[in-house]
Design a protein around this motif. Structure first.
Motif, PDB file in Angstrom:
ATOM      1  N   LEU A 243     -36.300  41.261 -18.285  1.00 10.56           N
ATOM      2  CA  LEU A 243     -36.478  42.626 -17.786  1.00 10.56           C
ATOM      3  C   LEU A 243     -37.017  42.662 -16.367  1.00 10.56           C
ATOM      4  N   THR A 244     -38.033  41.838 -16.088  1.00 10.83           N
ATOM      5  CA  THR A 244     -38.771  41.928 -14.824  1.00 10.83           C
ATOM      6  C   THR A 244     -38.480  40.807 -13.837  1.00 10.83           C
ATOM      7  N   ALA A 409     -38.789  47.557  -7.233  1.00  4.16           N
ATOM      8  CA  ALA A 409     -39.817  47.369  -6.200  1.00  4.16           C
ATOM      9  C   ALA A 409     -41.158  46.981  -6.812  1.00  4.16           C
ATOM     10  N   VAL A 410     -41.468  47.526  -7.983  1.00  6.87           N
ATOM     11  CA  VAL A 410     -42.709  47.171  -8.679  1.00  6.87           C
ATOM     12  C   VAL A 410     -42.673  45.707  -9.103  1.00  6.87           C
ATOM     13  N   THR A 552     -46.484  44.042   2.327  1.00 12.09           N
ATOM     14  CA  THR A 552     -47.932  44.018   2.086  1.00 12.09           C
ATOM     15  C   THR A 552     -48.418  45.300   1.445  1.00 12.09           C
ATOM     16  N   LYS A 553     -47.531  46.293   1.326  1.00 10.97           N
ATOM     17  CA  LYS A 553     -47.904  47.562   0.738  1.00 10.97           C
ATOM     18  C   LYS A 553     -47.273  47.704  -0.632  1.00 10.97           C
ATOM     19  N   ALA A 554     -48.053  48.145  -1.599  1.00  7.13           N
ATOM     20  CA  ALA A 554     -47.543  48.317  -2.957  1.00  7.13           C
ATOM     21  C   ALA A 554     -46.579  49.488  -3.011  1.00  7.13           C
ATOM     22  N   PRO A 555     -45.566  49.415  -3.876  1.00  5.52           N
ATOM     23  CA  PRO A 555     -44.597  50.512  -4.000  1.00  5.52           C
ATOM     24  C   PRO A 555     -45.199  51.708  -4.729  1.00  5.52           C
ATOM     25  N   ASP A 556     -44.513  52.825  -4.656  1.00  8.34           N
ATOM     26  CA  ASP A 556     -44.943  54.022  -5.365  1.00  8.34           C
ATOM     27  C   ASP A 556     -44.737  53.847  -6.868  1.00  8.34           C
TER      28      ASP A 556
END
Length: 570
Positions: A243-244, A409-410, A552-556
């Motif tokens: 899945l991931t 994206a997660v 470097t930025k986490a997704p929404d």
């Protein structure tokens, strides 16, 4: 113990035998001698400090037959030497030998008792085969991915009213816990039990020791990855990987009793409700506000769903995340860490409550994992859920499907070890500035870049794919495929001599490389004997033309909370 002691050894609270060693930060076993006092004269014991006058010396040695009891002597005034004669060297040596012999005896006794206790804890542990589904176990110098599975199987007395009466133990609650490589942060990703997935074929070791390949199924609920058709926890691990794209290092399985016993062991956890709840299905009855819950109430809390949110599994996940945040805070609090009684209780119930994979089947391995988890700050442990949508194929919404826009994206952020909270890194700013500076400056023309391409861990054929892309689409004609690097790299690197920095900057821009991927070093020669820079493709290479700059930025995400915050369930 003798009659003057605290009673029989059987009556001693084990917690009283463990003390905190301030030098190591760990609890150590300390046993009182069980043999009666010897009549052989030994060194005088110093009296414990008390509130008696400083001018009186207290003598605590028991009377020895044939010797006269000394009277308490006054302490010599300050500045004057005592008139008492010094002990002879021969007596001092005898005292030293006696003390050393006694210490050796105590150490042997402690070692034996410690071994028996460790063996007892090891005997508590239940493990099942990982069937090759995991990475083979976590490493202290790498990021850790731990899959925690809660089943709805009714085991133990008092659980008859919970879960599905006929359940074989499905994956009712599943969390993929990612702990960053530097242990500065962690992400707990909840996987909805009603998420529609494909369960792959999985080879399993059954309870009778036989091997069995269980056929996979498509478009089924995630929770059927465990229990259904005899599937073991390793099948759930394979389903999560499918899945991931993230492979778990280890897994743990907990049932209803684990929630009750663990909360009892820490003295309960604090949760909050934004409204009164009286749920006949989960047996939870609590008023609005904060409550300290444990045992049956804690189990009812994590099982509740009809009385919160929209009444579905996603609403229950938020309750479970609140509960786990509270448990994390309690485990890391001083009231737990400084209490030998609680720590021993946790060791006892924890080894009984959890089923672990075969790579995590000893108290020493669990201790090492616990120490890694203990490095986390609750404010940097983020709870979130896989982004999902209502199943469009259903008129009556009962299941969910992956949100293909947000979920990838997660998953990629977790693979790239990106924190979902703002964490102040301890890395020196000078190092960051130096890496960024490598990208600044003049660049040569693409036609002037001379590069050797090596495969250092990327998929087979990646070097040739990159060569074709650079030559045909980017104009880097002076490039060649140099084959396998002979080593495996997690990240792609670009090595160059100082005089080749302009070529390196141009290639880094084309490949999407960060400054940290650029390695100033020495020049090498290509097949024509000409100086060239070296591009080594690592495991992070995902295809020619795909940027290699790690975000470097986490997704929404749809929902997010950290373990340090108390949120009230609505």
């Amino acid at each position: 113990m003798d009659a003057q002691g605290r009673g029989r050894a059987d009556d001693i609270d084990p917690a009283d035998q463990w003390v905190l060693n301030p030098n190591t930060g760990e609890y150590e076993l300390r046993l009182a001698p069980s043999a009666p006092q010897s009549s052989v004269p030994g060194p005088r014991r110093p009296a414990p400090p008390d509130s008696t006058a400083r001018g009186t010396r207290q003598t605590a040695s028991p009377e020895v037959p044939g010797q006269r009891r000394r009277r308490a002597e006054p302490e010599p005034p300050a500045g004057r030497r005592s008139r008492r004669p010094a002990k002879k060297k021969s007596k001092a040596k005898k005292a030293l030998l006696w003390t050393g012999g006694s210490m050796a005896f105590v150490l042997v006794a402690v070692s034996a008792a410690g071994y028996l206790y460790i063996k007892h804890l090891n005997d508590n542990i239940t493990s099942v085969s990982d069937d090759g589904a995991s990475t083979g176990g976590f490493s202290k110098d790498k990021a850790i991915n731990l899959l925690v599975i809660g089943t709805d199987k009714r085991t133990g007395s008092g659980n008859e009213g919970y879960g599905d009466a006929g359940s074989v133990g499905h994956a009712d609650t599943t969390i993929l816990l990612h702990i960053s490589k530097d242990r500065s942060n962690a992400t707990a990703l909840s996987i909805p039990r009603d998420l529609i997935v494909d369960v792959p074929d999985c080879q399993t070791q059954q309870s009778d020791g036989t091997e069995k390949v269980i056929a996979g199924t498509e478009n089924v609920r995630f929770n059927t990855s465990l229990g259904q058709d005899g599937r073991t926890a390793s099948c759930t691990v394979r389903t999560v990987t499918e899945l991931t794209g993230i492979q778990a290092d280890n897994f743990m399985v907990a049932d209803f009793n684990a929630v009750k016993t663990l909360t009892d062991a820490v003295g309960g956890v604090e949760v909050c409700l934004a409204k009164d709840i009286d749920d006949s299905d989960s047996h939870l009855k609590l008023s609005k506000g904060t409550h300290n819950i444990s045992g049956e109430t804690a189990l009812a809390f994590v099982r509740t769903r009809h009385s919160v949110g929209f009444g579905g599994d996603l609403s229950r996940i938020q309750l479970q995340q609140q509960f786990l945040s509270a448990l994390m805070r309690k485990l890391s609090s001083n009231s737990t860490l400084t209490s030998p009684t609680k720590l021993l209780k946790l060791a006892e119930v924890g080894t009984k409550a959890l089923t672990v994979d075969s790579k995590l089947d000893s108290i020493y391995k669990l201790k090492d994992l616990g120490l890694e988890l203990g490095k986390l700050n609750p404010k940097n442990l983020t709870f979130t859920t896989i982004p999902v949508l209502d199943n469009p194929a259903e008129k009556v919404k009962a299941t969910v499907v992956l949100n293909e826009t947000k979920a990838p994206a997660v998953f990629q952020a977790i693979k790239d070890d990106v924190s979902f909270t703002a964490v102040k890194k301890k890395q020196a700013q000078a190092g960051k500035d130096a890496a960024a500076a490598r990208l600044k400056g003049t660049k040569s023309a693409a036609s002037e870049v001379r590069v050797r391409i090596l495969n250092g861990g990327a998929a087979a054929g990646s070097a040739q794919e990159t060569l074709s892309w650079l030559q045909n689409q980017q104009g880097v004609l002076k490039s060649e495929n140099a084959g396998n690097a002979g080593t495996t790299l997690s990240r792609t690197t670009l090595e160059y001599a100082p005089a080749q920095a302009d070529q390196a900057r141009e290639l880094a821009g084309l490949m999407g490389l960060s400054g940290s991927a650029m390695k100033p070093g020495k020049s090498v020669t290509n097949s024509q004997g000409l100086p060239a820079i070296t591009l080594t493709l690592g495991k992070d290479f995902q295809g020619a033309g795909v940027s290699l700059t790690t975000p470097t930025k986490a997704p929404d995400v749809d929902s997010k909370t950290t373990a340090d915050k108390v949120t009230c369930a609505k």
